[in-house]
Design a protein around this motif. Sequence first.
Motif, PDB file in Angstrom:
ATOM      1  N   ARG A 166      13.127   6.496  -7.998  1.00  0.00           N
ATOM      2  CA  ARG A 166      12.708   5.129  -8.295  1.00  0.00           C
ATOM      3  C   ARG A 166      12.272   4.437  -6.999  1.00  0.00           C
ATOM      4  O   ARG A 166      12.687   4.833  -5.923  1.00  0.00           O
ATOM      5  CB  ARG A 166      13.850   4.380  -8.978  1.00  0.00           C
ATOM      6  CG  ARG A 166      14.237   5.085 -10.282  1.00  0.00           C
ATOM      7  CD  ARG A 166      15.351   4.389 -10.979  1.00  0.00           C
ATOM      8  NE  ARG A 166      14.887   3.134 -11.541  1.00  0.00           N
ATOM      9  CZ  ARG A 166      15.697   2.150 -11.915  1.00  0.00           C
ATOM     10  NH1 ARG A 166      17.000   2.278 -11.763  1.00  0.00           N
ATOM     11  NH2 ARG A 166      15.214   1.042 -12.441  1.00  0.00           N
ATOM     12  N   ILE A 167      11.443   3.421  -7.155  1.00  0.00           N
ATOM     13  CA  ILE A 167      10.889   2.748  -5.980  1.00  0.00           C
ATOM     14  C   ILE A 167      11.482   1.346  -5.868  1.00  0.00           C
ATOM     15  O   ILE A 167      11.404   0.540  -6.801  1.00  0.00           O
ATOM     16  CB  ILE A 167       9.347   2.690  -6.063  1.00  0.00           C
ATOM     17  CG1 ILE A 167       8.779   4.113  -6.195  1.00  0.00           C
ATOM     18  CG2 ILE A 167       8.773   1.969  -4.840  1.00  0.00           C
ATOM     19  CD1 ILE A 167       7.272   4.182  -6.409  1.00  0.00           C
ATOM     20  N   GLU A 168      12.082   1.110  -4.710  1.00  0.00           N
ATOM     21  CA  GLU A 168      12.770  -0.162  -4.449  1.00  0.00           C
ATOM     22  C   GLU A 168      12.071  -0.847  -3.274  1.00  0.00           C
ATOM     23  O   GLU A 168      11.529  -0.173  -2.400  1.00  0.00           O
ATOM     24  CB  GLU A 168      14.239   0.157  -4.107  1.00  0.00           C
ATOM     25  CG  GLU A 168      15.120  -1.052  -3.855  1.00  0.00           C
ATOM     26  CD  GLU A 168      16.594  -0.658  -3.661  1.00  0.00           C
ATOM     27  OE1 GLU A 168      16.870   0.496  -3.269  1.00  0.00           O
ATOM     28  OE2 GLU A 168      17.467  -1.524  -3.889  1.00  0.00           O
ATOM     29  N   ILE A 169      12.097  -2.161  -3.277  1.00  0.00           N
ATOM     30  CA  ILE A 169      11.518  -2.900  -2.139  1.00  0.00           C
ATOM     31  C   ILE A 169      12.541  -3.918  -1.650  1.00  0.00           C
ATOM     32  O   ILE A 169      13.353  -4.422  -2.439  1.00  0.00           O
ATOM     33  CB  ILE A 169      10.176  -3.559  -2.528  1.00  0.00           C
ATOM     34  CG1 ILE A 169       9.347  -3.868  -1.286  1.00  0.00           C
ATOM     35  CG2 ILE A 169      10.381  -4.822  -3.376  1.00  0.00           C
ATOM     36  CD1 ILE A 169       7.867  -4.026  -1.567  1.00  0.00           C
ATOM     37  N   ASP A 225       0.852  -1.202   0.000  1.00  0.00           N
ATOM     38  CA  ASP A 225       0.000   0.000   0.000  1.00  0.00           C
ATOM     39  C   ASP A 225       0.885   1.249   0.000  1.00  0.00           C
ATOM     40  O   ASP A 225       0.552   2.266  -0.602  1.00  0.00           O
ATOM     41  CB  ASP A 225      -0.904   0.028   1.240  1.00  0.00           C
ATOM     42  CG  ASP A 225      -1.952  -1.068   1.197  1.00  0.00           C
ATOM     43  OD1 ASP A 225      -2.266  -1.537   0.079  1.00  0.00           O
ATOM     44  OD2 ASP A 225      -2.431  -1.475   2.272  1.00  0.00           O
ATOM     45  N   LYS A 226       2.019   1.145   0.684  1.00  0.00           N
ATOM     46  CA  LYS A 226       2.930   2.302   0.717  1.00  0.00           C
ATOM     47  C   LYS A 226       3.575   2.510  -0.650  1.00  0.00           C
ATOM     48  O   LYS A 226       3.802   3.646  -1.073  1.00  0.00           O
ATOM     49  CB  LYS A 226       3.986   2.096   1.814  1.00  0.00           C
ATOM     50  CG  LYS A 226       3.346   1.949   3.190  1.00  0.00           C
ATOM     51  CD  LYS A 226       4.290   2.284   4.300  1.00  0.00           C
ATOM     52  CE  LYS A 226       5.449   1.315   4.385  1.00  0.00           C
ATOM     53  NZ  LYS A 226       6.338   1.662   5.506  1.00  0.00           N
ATOM     54  N   VAL A 227       3.844   1.425  -1.340  1.00  0.00           N
ATOM     55  CA  VAL A 227       4.387   1.545  -2.704  1.00  0.00           C
ATOM     56  C   VAL A 227       3.366   2.267  -3.592  1.00  0.00           C
ATOM     57  O   VAL A 227       3.707   3.195  -4.329  1.00  0.00           O
ATOM     58  CB  VAL A 227       4.726   0.157  -3.280  1.00  0.00           C
ATOM     59  CG1 VAL A 227       5.048   0.254  -4.774  1.00  0.00           C
ATOM     60  CG2 VAL A 227       5.894  -0.466  -2.513  1.00  0.00           C
ATOM     61  N   ARG A 228       2.114   1.869  -3.481  1.00  0.00           N
ATOM     62  CA  ARG A 228       1.063   2.501  -4.313  1.00  0.00           C
ATOM     63  C   ARG A 228       0.948   3.988  -3.985  1.00  0.00           C
ATOM     64  O   ARG A 228       0.788   4.822  -4.874  1.00  0.00           O
ATOM     65  CB  ARG A 228      -0.280   1.793  -4.098  1.00  0.00           C
ATOM     66  CG  ARG A 228      -0.282   0.368  -4.641  1.00  0.00           C
ATOM     67  CD  ARG A 228      -1.641  -0.311  -4.504  1.00  0.00           C
ATOM     68  NE  ARG A 228      -1.474  -1.735  -4.683  1.00  0.00           N
ATOM     69  CZ  ARG A 228      -1.406  -2.632  -3.691  1.00  0.00           C
ATOM     70  NH1 ARG A 228      -1.559  -2.251  -2.437  1.00  0.00           N
ATOM     71  NH2 ARG A 228      -1.200  -3.899  -3.941  1.00  0.00           N
ATOM     72  N   LYS A 229       1.056   4.324  -2.713  1.00  0.00           N
ATOM     73  CA  LYS A 229       0.994   5.746  -2.335  1.00  0.00           C
ATOM     74  C   LYS A 229       2.173   6.506  -2.926  1.00  0.00           C
ATOM     75  O   LYS A 229       2.029   7.624  -3.412  1.00  0.00           O
ATOM     76  CB  LYS A 229       1.022   5.887  -0.804  1.00  0.00           C
ATOM     77  CG  LYS A 229      -0.323   5.659  -0.158  1.00  0.00           C
ATOM     78  CD  LYS A 229      -0.252   5.928   1.338  1.00  0.00           C
ATOM     79  CE  LYS A 229      -1.469   5.318   2.025  1.00  0.00           C
ATOM     80  NZ  LYS A 229      -1.273   5.048   3.438  1.00  0.00           N
ATOM     81  N   ALA A 238       5.745 -10.731  -8.307  1.00  0.00           N
ATOM     82  CA  ALA A 238       4.795 -10.190  -9.283  1.00  0.00           C
ATOM     83  C   ALA A 238       3.907  -9.122  -8.652  1.00  0.00           C
ATOM     84  O   ALA A 238       3.678  -8.058  -9.232  1.00  0.00           O
ATOM     85  CB  ALA A 238       3.940 -11.317  -9.863  1.00  0.00           C
ATOM     86  N   GLU A 239       3.457  -9.402  -7.442  1.00  0.00           N
ATOM     87  CA  GLU A 239       2.594  -8.446  -6.750  1.00  0.00           C
ATOM     88  C   GLU A 239       3.323  -7.125  -6.495  1.00  0.00           C
ATOM     89  O   GLU A 239       2.750  -6.041  -6.615  1.00  0.00           O
ATOM     90  CB  GLU A 239       2.162  -9.072  -5.425  1.00  0.00           C
ATOM     91  CG  GLU A 239       0.805  -8.638  -4.955  1.00  0.00           C
ATOM     92  CD  GLU A 239       0.507  -9.130  -3.543  1.00  0.00           C
ATOM     93  OE1 GLU A 239      -0.327  -8.498  -2.891  1.00  0.00           O
ATOM     94  OE2 GLU A 239       1.116 -10.126  -3.104  1.00  0.00           O
ATOM     95  N   ALA A 240       4.609  -7.240  -6.144  1.00  0.00           N
ATOM     96  CA  ALA A 240       5.401  -6.032  -5.888  1.00  0.00           C
ATOM     97  C   ALA A 240       5.545  -5.198  -7.166  1.00  0.00           C
ATOM     98  O   ALA A 240       5.397  -3.978  -7.140  1.00  0.00           O
ATOM     99  CB  ALA A 240       6.772  -6.421  -5.342  1.00  0.00           C
ATOM    100  N   VAL A 241       5.791  -5.862  -8.266  1.00  0.00           N
ATOM    101  CA  VAL A 241       5.937  -5.140  -9.538  1.00  0.00           C
ATOM    102  C   VAL A 241       4.609  -4.491  -9.922  1.00  0.00           C
ATOM    103  O   VAL A 241       4.568  -3.325 -10.323  1.00  0.00           O
ATOM    104  CB  VAL A 241       6.431  -6.088 -10.657  1.00  0.00           C
ATOM    105  CG1 VAL A 241       6.335  -5.424 -12.023  1.00  0.00           C
ATOM    106  CG2 VAL A 241       7.859  -6.532 -10.376  1.00  0.00           C
ATOM    107  N   ARG A 242       3.525  -5.214  -9.756  1.00  0.00           N
ATOM    108  CA  ARG A 242       2.212  -4.654 -10.111  1.00  0.00           C
ATOM    109  C   ARG A 242       1.859  -3.451  -9.232  1.00  0.00           C
ATOM    110  O   ARG A 242       1.162  -2.540  -9.658  1.00  0.00           O
ATOM    111  CB  ARG A 242       1.117  -5.729 -10.028  1.00  0.00           C
ATOM    112  CG  ARG A 242       1.184  -6.712 -11.190  1.00  0.00           C
ATOM    113  CD  ARG A 242      -0.085  -7.536 -11.310  1.00  0.00           C
ATOM    114  NE  ARG A 242      -0.263  -8.422 -10.165  1.00  0.00           N
ATOM    115  CZ  ARG A 242       0.091  -9.711 -10.144  1.00  0.00           C
ATOM    116  NH1 ARG A 242       0.610 -10.272 -11.221  1.00  0.00           N
ATOM    117  NH2 ARG A 242      -0.080 -10.440  -9.068  1.00  0.00           N
ATOM    118  N   ALA A 243       2.374  -3.438  -8.005  1.00  0.00           N
ATOM    119  CA  ALA A 243       2.114  -2.292  -7.125  1.00  0.00           C
ATOM    120  C   ALA A 243       2.918  -1.065  -7.544  1.00  0.00           C
ATOM    121  O   ALA A 243       2.588   0.055  -7.155  1.00  0.00           O
ATOM    122  CB  ALA A 243       2.439  -2.659  -5.679  1.00  0.00           C
ATOM    123  N   GLY A 244       3.999  -1.285  -8.314  1.00  0.00           N
ATOM    124  CA  GLY A 244       4.778  -0.139  -8.784  1.00  0.00           C
ATOM    125  C   GLY A 244       6.260  -0.174  -8.451  1.00  0.00           C
ATOM    126  O   GLY A 244       6.979   0.788  -8.698  1.00  0.00           O
TER     127      GLY A 244
END
Length: 238
Positions: A184-187, A167-171, A197-203
């Motif tokens: 850029r957004i890193e996790i 959710d924080k990635v989406r924000k 896959a879910e992480a990539v789809r979130a952004g």
Amino acid sequence: MLEFSSGHTQGQLSLIELAPSILSADFAHLAAAVQAVTEGGATVLHVDVMDGHFVPNITIGPPVVASLRKVTRLPLDVHLMIENPDQFIPAFVEAGADWISVHQEACVHLHRTLELIQSHGVNAGVVINPATPVGVLEEVLEMVHHVLVMSVNPGFGGQRFIPFTLDKVRKLVMMRAARRATFRIEIDGGISTETIAEAVRAGVEILVAGNAIFGHGRPKENTQQLLKLAGEATLQKV
Ligand code: DX5
Ligand code: ZN
């Protein structure tokens, strides 16, 4: 490097990159680990620095970064999980770090610390723990090269992915678009064939993975597989 559009700032093409965390590699054979993941398609190397104070574990310091620098041209993404990062930033720059990220929770003067990193000509990143809201980063988003969202509580490899961090990635994706910012957004934490896959789809655009790559052998093949899944997920994005 896989060139997939990751839904970055409108009209811009952003890359999905995998950043293997050497924390889960065999420290006696780091050069071989780096070679394997490079052959597998990794384009960034993630280096976890822990001090036994900010996090309950101790890992490596500048000498190991300097040794890695000798065996790779990949950007070294140095993740500082330490107190008083200002004190050590020059040594990591000297050792060959290309990106240095600091925890918001560890920096009383975050803006000053990010400026210090930038003053050395290194890409500055900021990291937030799972319980830290993205709102605290609002004032520095335009100056950072990357925002690293921790998807586990830092300190150890091989932990379970915490889903609400997406959710924080989406924000962050929305905050970036609103500001026309370019970070850029890193996790980091618990990224595996199950979660990538879910992480990539979130952004997410830069995926750190330690245990999934080095935990059970075959780091080259694991790198290839994770990149393949990340690429496929990019194509599924709306
Ligand atoms: C955790 C570290 C991570 C860790 C990721 O504190 O910052 O980079 O190595 O490891 P996995 O992928 O095993 O969760
Ligand atoms: Zn890390």
